[in-house]
Design an enzyme around this catalytic site. Structure first.
Site, PDB file in Angstrom:
ATOM      1  N   GLY A  15       0.841  -1.205   0.000  1.00 37.01           N
ATOM      2  CA  GLY A  15       0.000   0.000   0.000  1.00 37.01           C
ATOM      3  C   GLY A  15       0.868   1.244   0.000  1.00 37.01           C
ATOM      4  NE  ARG A  25      13.748  16.564  -2.747  1.00 36.58           N
ATOM      5  CZ  ARG A  25      14.310  17.065  -1.662  1.00 36.58           C
ATOM      6  NH1 ARG A  25      14.333  16.357  -0.536  1.00 36.58           N
ATOM      7  NH2 ARG A  25      14.862  18.264  -1.699  1.00 36.58           N
ATOM      8  NE  ARG A  76      -1.091  -4.939  -0.760  1.00 30.92           N
ATOM      9  CZ  ARG A  76      -2.014  -4.001  -0.604  1.00 30.92           C
ATOM     10  NH1 ARG A  76      -3.027  -3.906  -1.434  1.00 30.92           N
ATOM     11  NH2 ARG A  76      -1.944  -3.155   0.399  1.00 30.92           N
ATOM     12  CG  ASP A 107       4.512  -6.788   7.850  1.00 28.91           C
ATOM     13  OD1 ASP A 107       3.774  -6.426   6.905  1.00 28.91           O
ATOM     14  OD2 ASP A 107       4.074  -7.235   8.918  1.00 28.91           O
ATOM     15  N   GLY A 108       5.236  -7.109   4.417  1.00 28.03           N
ATOM     16  CA  GLY A 108       5.125  -8.017   3.270  1.00 28.03           C
ATOM     17  C   GLY A 108       6.236  -7.729   2.259  1.00 28.03           C
ATOM     18  CB  THR A 130       2.922   0.788   6.125  1.00 28.51           C
ATOM     19  OG1 THR A 130       1.553   0.499   6.495  1.00 28.51           O
ATOM     20  CG2 THR A 130       3.801   0.527   7.321  1.00 28.51           C
ATOM     21  CG  ASP A 132      -1.847  -0.340   8.099  1.00 29.34           C
ATOM     22  OD1 ASP A 132      -2.691   0.566   7.982  1.00 29.34           O
ATOM     23  OD2 ASP A 132      -1.926  -1.419   7.484  1.00 29.34           O
ATOM     24  CG  ASP A 134       1.325  -2.958  10.640  1.00 30.72           C
ATOM     25  OD1 ASP A 134       1.912  -2.187   9.862  1.00 30.72           O
ATOM     26  OD2 ASP A 134       0.671  -3.944  10.257  1.00 30.72           O
ATOM     27  NE  ARG A 159     -15.751  14.120  19.446  1.00 34.04           N
ATOM     28  CZ  ARG A 159     -16.583  13.621  20.347  1.00 34.04           C
ATOM     29  NH1 ARG A 159     -17.784  14.136  20.521  1.00 34.04           N
ATOM     30  NH2 ARG A 159     -16.217  12.596  21.088  1.00 34.04           N
ATOM     31  CG  MET A 174      -7.880   2.840   5.531  1.00 35.52           C
ATOM     32  SD  MET A 174      -6.810   3.255   4.159  1.00 35.52           S
ATOM     33  CE  MET A 174      -7.233   1.967   3.020  1.00 35.52           C
ATOM     34  NE  ARG A 176      -5.853  -6.243   4.675  1.00 36.32           N
ATOM     35  CZ  ARG A 176      -5.664  -5.846   3.420  1.00 36.32           C
ATOM     36  NH1 ARG A 176      -6.679  -5.706   2.617  1.00 36.32           N
ATOM     37  NH2 ARG A 176      -4.445  -5.594   2.971  1.00 36.32           N
ATOM     38  N   GLY A 190     -11.494  12.207  21.140  1.00 33.16           N
ATOM     39  CA  GLY A 190     -12.322  11.965  22.329  1.00 33.16           C
ATOM     40  C   GLY A 190     -13.348  10.863  22.149  1.00 33.16           C
ATOM     41  CD  GLU A 192     -18.005   9.345  23.805  1.00 39.31           C
ATOM     42  OE1 GLU A 192     -17.796   9.355  22.576  1.00 39.31           O
ATOM     43  OE2 GLU A 192     -18.027  10.377  24.501  1.00 39.31           O
ATOM     44  CD  GLU A 227      -9.098  -1.535   6.349  1.00 37.28           C
ATOM     45  OE1 GLU A 227      -9.745  -2.095   5.457  1.00 37.28           O
ATOM     46  OE2 GLU A 227      -8.118  -0.829   6.105  1.00 37.28           O
TER      47      GLU A 227
HETATM   48  O1  F6P Z   1      -1.542   0.250   3.368  1.00 38.05           O
HETATM   49  C1  F6P Z   1      -2.138  -0.372   4.430  1.00 38.05           C
HETATM   50  C2  F6P Z   1      -3.609  -0.427   4.186  1.00 38.05           C
HETATM   51  O2  F6P Z   1      -4.075   0.842   3.894  1.00 38.05           O
HETATM   52  C3  F6P Z   1      -4.427  -1.031   5.294  1.00 38.05           C
HETATM   53  O3  F6P Z   1      -4.693  -0.143   6.335  1.00 38.05           O
HETATM   54  C4  F6P Z   1      -5.634  -1.468   4.554  1.00 38.05           C
HETATM   55  O4  F6P Z   1      -6.281  -2.484   5.218  1.00 38.05           O
HETATM   56  C5  F6P Z   1      -5.083  -1.931   3.254  1.00 38.05           C
HETATM   57  O5  F6P Z   1      -3.883  -1.231   3.063  1.00 38.05           O
HETATM   58  C6  F6P Z   1      -6.000  -1.730   2.093  1.00 38.05           C
HETATM   59  O6  F6P Z   1      -5.313  -2.004   0.927  1.00 38.05           O
HETATM   60  P1  F6P Z   1      -5.881  -1.916  -0.547  1.00 38.05           P
HETATM   61  O7  F6P Z   1      -6.869  -0.831  -0.588  1.00 38.05           O
HETATM   62  O8  F6P Z   1      -4.677  -1.613  -1.360  1.00 38.05           O
HETATM   63  O9  F6P Z   1      -6.454  -3.232  -0.811  1.00 38.05           O
END
Ligand code: F6P
Length: 327
Positions: A15, A25, A76, A107-108, A130, A132, A134, A159, A174, A176, A190, A192, A227
């Site tokens: 992604g 750059r 990908r 990581d992929g 990324t 994410d 993560d 809000r 976003m 996954r 904020g 809940e 998500e």
């Molecule tokens: O790049 C990470 C990410 O945005 C995730 O948060 C999301 O789940 C995923 O890629 C969605 O990827 P795509 O829209 O390319 O299938």
């Protein structure tokens, strides 16, 4: 004694994330500064297999630092997951004389880099790109800051209307497999409740607390969900709330890919520039097959095999803080 690197390739994979252009750059210009020849690989590993590879110069990366997306495009590739695909890709690199690779992705993408490097003896350096966040071995990833701020701005707008109508809103962000965007944007707006893949959510508990708030006329309640949450997407959670608290005026909003685009923040541009510079330095000094990360503000190198095995984790204590602050 490690071979000296003279021609390097750079690619973006997985992604896209805002700030990838700033990293490209930095790689190109640092490489050229050191007298290296630099090649761009289009569409990540897919372009490597298709030999979609071109020579870059300083001007190729002019006027891109402020742009989201990636000028090298991204993809990908299923073919690259096979040894045959990686051999084809390596032979294309070899045909250009490329003897070092910088991979900007998640990581992929690093998993692919590590396999390529093990099978074909080409040094690879990872840069974490990324939204994410993560990735093990770094506190920051390129694009997270921009994405999370986009989410915060959008939720602030929600809000306003949510408050005007005394509504319950379920907002999906976003992530996954990762809850960082949800956690940070939820705390900053904020929320809940925050539902993320890393921690368990007691849905009965959440419904009970929403119900209790409805009863004491705290009608405005925000739930931010990643998500990849365990109860499904925001629509599913919205349905559960509607079924169990019909008197709550509940709406759902899925923010989607607007979080992945847009001009990178200053923070993402600086981090990307910093990491891009050190990725090339790393190839040059023979520190191979590592990811360049930033830990406590300092550049840190983690072996790619460690990065792909480990995961960032989010402590359950964050959920306690969310509950206390939103009471
Ligand atoms: O790049 C990470 C990410 O945005 C995730 O948060 C999301 O789940 C995923 O890629 C969605 O990827 P795509 O829209 O390319 O299938």
């Amino acid at each position: 004694m490690k071979k000296k690197v003279t021609r390097i390739g750079v690619l973006t994979s997985g992604g896209d994330s805002p700030g990838m252009n700033a990293a490209i750059r930095a790689v190109v210009r640092t490489g050229i500064y050191h007298g290296l020849e630099v090649f761009g690989v289009m569409r990540g590993y897919a372009g490597m297999i298709d030999n979609d590879i071109f020579r870059m110069d300083s001007r190729s990366v002019a006027n891109i630092i402020q742009r989201g997306g990636t000028i090298l495009k991204t993809a990908r590739s299923d073919e690259f997951r096979t040894p045959e695909g990686r051999t084809k890709a390596y032979n294309n690199l070899k045909s250009h004389g490329i003897d070092g690779l910088v991979v900007i992705g998640g990581d992929g993408s690093f998993n692919g880099a590590q396999r390529l490097s093990n099978e074909h003896d080409i040094p690879c350096i990872g840069i974490p790109g990324t939204i994410d966040r993560d990735i093990a071995g770094t506190d920051v990833t390129i694009g997270f800051d921009t994405a999370v701020n986009t989410a915060v701005q959008a939720i602030d707008k929600i809000r306003d209307t949510m408050d005007a109508h005394d509504r319950v809103f379920v907002v999906e962000v976003m992530g996954r497999d990762a809850g960082y965007i949800a956690l940070h944007s939820g705390i900053a707006t904020g929320a809940e409740n925050i539902i993320i893949p890393e921690t368990r959510t007691d849905i009965d508990d959440m419904i009970a607390s929403l119900d209790e708030k409805e009863k004491r006329r705290k009608l405005v309640n925000l739930i931010v969900v990643a998500e990849g949450g365990e109860y499904g997407d925001a629509n599913e959670i919205g349905k559960i709330i509607k079924a169990r608290i019909p008197e709550a005026d509940t709406r759902v909003c899925i923010l989607g890919h607007i979080q992945r685009g847009g001009s990178p923040t200053c923070e993402d541009r600086v981090v990307a520039s910093h990491m891009g510079y050190y990725a090339v330095e790393s190839l040059l000094c023979g520190r191979h097959n590592v990811m360049v990360g930033v830990i406590k503000g300092k550049i840190h190198y983690t072996p790619l095999d460690k990065v792909v095995k480990e995961k960032h984790s989010i402590g359950q204590e964050w959920m306690k803080i969310v509950k206390i602050l939103a009471s």
